[in-house]
Scaffold this motif. Structure first.
Motif, PDB file in Angstrom:
ATOM      1  N   THR A 154       0.814  -1.214   0.000  1.00 62.68           N
ATOM      2  CA  THR A 154       0.000   0.000   0.000  1.00 62.68           C
ATOM      3  C   THR A 154       0.845   1.260   0.000  1.00 62.68           C
ATOM      4  N   ARG A 155       1.864   1.326   0.842  1.00 59.03           N
ATOM      5  CA  ARG A 155       2.656   2.556   0.942  1.00 59.03           C
ATOM      6  C   ARG A 155       3.337   2.879  -0.380  1.00 59.03           C
ATOM      7  N   THR A 156       3.822   1.858  -1.071  1.00 60.05           N
ATOM      8  CA  THR A 156       4.471   2.074  -2.364  1.00 60.05           C
ATOM      9  C   THR A 156       3.459   2.544  -3.396  1.00 60.05           C
ATOM     10  N   ALA A 157       2.312   1.889  -3.434  1.00 59.05           N
ATOM     11  CA  ALA A 157       1.284   2.245  -4.407  1.00 59.05           C
ATOM     12  C   ALA A 157       0.770   3.658  -4.186  1.00 59.05           C
ATOM     13  N   MET A 158       0.688   4.111  -2.938  1.00 61.02           N
ATOM     14  CA  MET A 158       0.182   5.442  -2.664  1.00 61.02           C
ATOM     15  C   MET A 158       1.194   6.540  -2.968  1.00 61.02           C
ATOM     16  N   VAL A 159       2.445   6.181  -3.170  1.00 61.73           N
ATOM     17  CA  VAL A 159       3.457   7.146  -3.598  1.00 61.73           C
ATOM     18  C   VAL A 159       3.557   7.199  -5.120  1.00 61.73           C
ATOM     19  N   HIS A 160       3.394   6.047  -5.765  1.00 62.48           N
ATOM     20  CA  HIS A 160       3.672   5.965  -7.197  1.00 62.48           C
ATOM     21  C   HIS A 160       2.457   5.623  -8.064  1.00 62.48           C
ATOM     22  N   GLY A 161       1.398   5.047  -7.496  1.00 58.75           N
ATOM     23  CA  GLY A 161       0.293   4.540  -8.300  1.00 58.75           C
ATOM     24  C   GLY A 161      -0.441   5.623  -9.075  1.00 58.75           C
ATOM     25  N   MET A 186      -5.265  11.326 -12.176  1.00 56.62           N
ATOM     26  CA  MET A 186      -4.244  10.643 -11.382  1.00 56.62           C
ATOM     27  C   MET A 186      -4.767  10.311  -9.986  1.00 56.62           C
ATOM     28  N   PHE A 187      -5.478  11.261  -9.380  1.00 52.43           N
ATOM     29  CA  PHE A 187      -6.049  11.006  -8.058  1.00 52.43           C
ATOM     30  C   PHE A 187      -7.069   9.877  -8.103  1.00 52.43           C
ATOM     31  N   GLU A 188      -7.927   9.897  -9.105  1.00 51.74           N
ATOM     32  CA  GLU A 188      -8.942   8.850  -9.230  1.00 51.74           C
ATOM     33  C   GLU A 188      -8.295   7.473  -9.379  1.00 51.74           C
ATOM     34  N   LYS A 189      -7.255   7.386 -10.182  1.00 52.51           N
ATOM     35  CA  LYS A 189      -6.591   6.100 -10.388  1.00 52.51           C
ATOM     36  C   LYS A 189      -5.904   5.614  -9.120  1.00 52.51           C
ATOM     37  N   ARG A 190      -5.299   6.548  -8.382  1.00 58.52           N
ATOM     38  CA  ARG A 190      -4.557   6.140  -7.178  1.00 58.52           C
ATOM     39  C   ARG A 190      -5.493   5.678  -6.071  1.00 58.52           C
ATOM     40  N   ILE A 191      -6.585   6.403  -5.851  1.00 56.73           N
ATOM     41  CA  ILE A 191      -7.512   5.999  -4.793  1.00 56.73           C
ATOM     42  C   ILE A 191      -8.237   4.715  -5.166  1.00 56.73           C
ATOM     43  N   ALA A 192      -8.514   4.519  -6.459  1.00 51.70           N
ATOM     44  CA  ALA A 192      -9.127   3.258  -6.896  1.00 51.70           C
ATOM     45  C   ALA A 192      -8.186   2.091  -6.637  1.00 51.70           C
ATOM     46  N   LEU A 193      -6.903   2.322  -6.816  1.00 46.83           N
ATOM     47  CA  LEU A 193      -5.903   1.293  -6.539  1.00 46.83           C
ATOM     48  C   LEU A 193      -5.902   0.930  -5.058  1.00 46.83           C
ATOM     49  N   GLY A 215      -1.814  13.898  -0.065  1.00 48.78           N
ATOM     50  CA  GLY A 215      -2.334  13.238   1.130  1.00 48.78           C
ATOM     51  C   GLY A 215      -2.219  11.734   1.054  1.00 48.78           C
ATOM     52  N   LEU A 216      -2.480  11.167  -0.118  1.00 47.25           N
ATOM     53  CA  LEU A 216      -2.406   9.716  -0.270  1.00 47.25           C
ATOM     54  C   LEU A 216      -0.998   9.187  -0.056  1.00 47.25           C
ATOM     55  N   GLU A 217       0.010  10.008  -0.297  1.00 54.96           N
ATOM     56  CA  GLU A 217       1.394   9.550  -0.114  1.00 54.96           C
ATOM     57  C   GLU A 217       1.675   9.143   1.331  1.00 54.96           C
ATOM     58  N   THR A 218       0.972   9.762   2.275  1.00 53.05           N
ATOM     59  CA  THR A 218       1.243   9.487   3.693  1.00 53.05           C
ATOM     60  C   THR A 218       0.059   8.877   4.429  1.00 53.05           C
ATOM     61  N   ILE A 219      -1.018   8.558   3.723  1.00 51.57           N
ATOM     62  CA  ILE A 219      -2.233   8.128   4.414  1.00 51.57           C
ATOM     63  C   ILE A 219      -2.023   6.852   5.219  1.00 51.57           C
TER      64      ILE A 219
END
Length: 392
Positions: free
Chosen positions: A7-14, A66-73, A254-258
């Motif tokens: 999760t932490r990796t995906a929220m930085v790069h996804g 980009m935000f939509e794709k990352r939160i969906a991930l 925000g997703l980078e550190t959630i």
């Protein structure tokens, strides 16, 4: 590529999409429109835009995408649509799928604005809404009908922290082909497994844990690609509840550190509840992640942790106000999921429009306070709560 990332990796790069400049931080595309090389190209895009083609910011934007794709991930959803606020997500998801004559079954323990959408707005336009005790499966079973279109509930109720069994309610709803729509704010996308447990549509106020730092309003609707692009997108792009590019950029940060923030907040919440067990100034202590909670086993099975919010009952309003006014670190506000610890008195703020008997029926007593734990040092927060209790 992202299937094996933690999760932490995906929220930085996804979901990152870089321009020809190769920027490190995601770019903010602060534009309301886009240009075309030819009239024919404009015509073609309006007929069918490609995955990286945009028409107008109300329809879509590279930063928002980009935000939509990352939160969906993070949520494990096929797709997502970002909205201007959490309530834009709630009202947009429900209104886009419902019409006059449809039937909705909803848990009665909801945030005040959610209750308003269901009991006032949808009812005004001919949608039949039945309210039930969200924790009582027999009430769900009795209320869901063959013609029920959707069920709606907060997976953890605001502010009394009741927990609804997603899988069990989903089975009852799906038996009648009803969609399961959940407001998942208190569960957080970090601990959520709502889609795998049967939810069809998941809604978040991104204002809360996703931003997590009190900077911007935002919301997100997650679900299947067909639902998001076929039902939600046409409604939202024509009614104007879309997220701005700058807000989307804030939410990406925000997703980078959630994951780090929410896990630390949940650990503090549990430590605080353990420290306050048996305190003589508290008539009730509510936290889904503690064995004293009536749905503790369900909470752990459903999301593994109890979340970032606790509720304390001081007995009556004067004691609650004295407690709030004595706090030195915890701030009085009506937000939650922030890096700063925040407390509110629901009976006089977020749920004050409800009649007194309805508040009482929901367990929102005059002495109840809702405490959202931040990322301050746990020992400092426990000390602040204790000294404030001494003032009661």
């Amino acid at each position: 590529m992202t299937d094996n990332w933690n999760t932490r990796t995906a929220m930085v790069h996804g979901g990152t999409s870089r321009s020809q400049w190769g920027e490190l931080s995601e770019a903010i595309f602060l534009t309301q429109g886009f240009v075309y090389d030819t009239a024919e190209a404009a015509q073609a895009r309006f007929i069918e835009a490609g995955p990286d083609e945009f028409i107008y910011a109300r329809y879509g934007n590279p930063t928002v995408s980009m935000f939509e794709k990352r939160i969906a991930l993070l949520e494990g959803a096929e797709d997502a649509f970002a909205t201007a606020s959490g309530m834009a997500a709630v009202s947009g998801a429900l209104t886009s799928m419902l019409k006059a004559g449809d039937h909705v079954v909803a848990a009665r323990a909801l945030f005040g604005s959610c209750l308003y959408v269901l009991s006032d707005i949808l009812a005004r336009y001919g949608v039949d809404v039945t309210f039930v005790d969200g924790t009582d499966l027999d009430q769900w079973r009795s209320a869901i009908r063959p013609d029920t279109t959707a069920v709606f509930f907060e997976t953890i109720a605001n502010p009394t922290l009741e927990v609804v069994d997603i899988e069990a309610v989903a089975q009852l709803a799906h038996a009648h082909n009803a969609l399961v729509v959940v407001d998942n704010v208190f569960a957080t996308p970090v601990f959520s497994r709502a889609i795998s447990q049967g939810a069809d549509v998941v809604i978040y106020s991104a204002t809360k844990h996703i931003d997590g730092q009190g900077r911007a309003l935002g919301g997100i609707i997650l679900g299947t690609r067909d639902f998001i692009r076929g039902t939600v997108e046409p409604y939202m792009k024509h009614t104007g509840g879309s997220m701005s590019p700058f807000t989307a950029w804030i939410m990406l940060k925000g997703l980078e550190t959630i994951d780090l923030r929410v896990r630390a907040q949940a650990a503090t919440a549990l430590a605080l509840i353990e420290a306050l067990q048996g305190h003589p100034k508290l008539s009730r202590i509510i936290y889904p992640g503690h064995p004293s909670h009536p749905q503790y086993d369900l909470t752990i099975r459903q999301m593994s942790k109890g979340g970032t919010v606790v509720a304390l009952d001081l007995g009556d309003q004067p004691e609650a106000f004295r407690f709030l006014n004595a706090l030195k670190i915890v701030l009085i506000s009506n937000n939650l999921g922030d890096t700063k610890s925040i407390i509110t008195h629901p009976a006089t703020t977020t749920h004050q429009r409800l009649p007194a008997d309805q508040r009482a029926g929901l367990g929102i007593t005059p002495g109840l306070v809702r405490l959202s734990l931040g990322i301050e040092a746990t020992d400092d927060l426990i000390a602040d709560i204790r000294q404030a209790l001494d003032a009661v």
